[in-house]
Design an enzyme around this catalytic site. Structure first.
Site, PDB file in Angstrom:
ATOM      1  N   LYS A  17      45.524 -18.223  28.930  1.00 20.93           N
ATOM      2  CA  LYS A  17      46.457 -18.323  30.207  1.00 20.93           C
ATOM      3  C   LYS A  17      45.780 -18.882  31.437  1.00 20.93           C
ATOM      4  CE  LYS A  17      48.806 -14.370  31.288  1.00 20.93           C
ATOM      5  NZ  LYS A  17      49.107 -12.964  31.476  1.00 20.93           N
ATOM      6  N   ILE A  18      46.599 -19.972  32.030  1.00 23.48           N
ATOM      7  CA  ILE A  18      46.053 -20.783  32.977  1.00 23.48           C
ATOM      8  C   ILE A  18      47.012 -20.657  34.144  1.00 23.48           C
ATOM      9  CG2 ILE A  18      45.685 -23.266  33.721  1.00 23.48           C
ATOM     10  CD1 ILE A  18      43.795 -22.573  31.548  1.00 23.48           C
TER      11      ILE A  18
END
Ligand code: E4P
Length: 217
Positions: free
Chosen positions: A84-85
């Site tokens: 997850k960014i």
């Protein structure tokens, strides 16, 4: 269509897996902080429950270079990791680099169509709009999912939608009807999905009637 659990709690995840319909787990720094374990320990324990489980782990760096380095390390924590960014310019630059390395990404903290478009154009595999946090401030999380879906279908985008920040069991069906590919939810919402009073009443009646049937063995 996939159901994910939005927790790092092993009991909750075990119960979810035992229920047969969970194929992934999403975490974030807040979720990990509740477990009193290191990130590595949390992810190791979760992936040990089932080798087929997809696990989403969030990068916490804020600069592109550090995010990419962190994502490379996170992607090795288990067999099926999606990193997850966060939805920032540095984050999307990291997504662009990671997509070239076949590291799958979810752009998280998405609250608008334009953010979802930018994430998709950067090469994100998934976007995670936070439906409940929009509803919390009297905005409309479900409408956002409908709009993002319309854009992705119109543009033939390969990016998929993970609806996150789920507050009610009713919203799950509405989000899938709106085109969510995945809905990630807390354990209590998943448990509520199984329930219907007519199922309980029907089971009780079948059990009563079955007792009246003469048995050969
Ligand atoms: C998504 O992956 C997030 O971790 C999560 O759904 C946020 O939910 P919350 O708004 O209940 O914290």
């Amino acid at each position: 269509m996939q159901i994910f659990l939005d927790t790092a709690n092993i009991e909750e995840i075990s119960k979810g897996i035992a229920g047969g319909c969970v194929s992934g787990v999403t975490t974030n720094p807040t979720i990990i902080s509740r477990e009193n374990k290191s990130l590595q320990q949390c992810i190791g324990d979760i992936s040990a429950l089932s080798p087929d489980l997809t696990v989403l782990v969030e990068a916490v760096s804020s600069e592109t270079k550090e995010m990419v380095k962190e994502a490379r390390q996170l992607s090795k924590l288990a067999k099926d990791i999606i990193v997850k960014i966060p939805m920032t310019p540095h984050g999307l630059a990291a997504v662009r680099i990671l997509s070239g390395e076949n590291i799958r990404t979810t752009v998280t903290l998405v609250f608008s169509c334009n953010q979802a478009i930018a994430a998709s154009c950067a090469g994100a595999d998934y976007v995670a709009p936070f439906v409940g946090r929009l509803d919390d401030i009297n905005a409309d999380g479900l409408s956002l999912i409908k709009s993002i879906k319309k854009i992705f279908v119109t543009q033939n985008a390969r990016t998929k939608i993970i609806s996150a920040s789920i507050r009610t069991p009713q919203s799950v069906a509405e989000l899938f009807a709106a085109g969510s590919d995945i809905v990630t939810m807390p354990g209590n919402i998943l448990q509520a999905m199984y329930k219907h009073p007519l199922t309980d009443a029907g089971l009780q009646k079948f059990a009563e009637d079955w007792r009246k049937v003469p048995k050969e063995l």
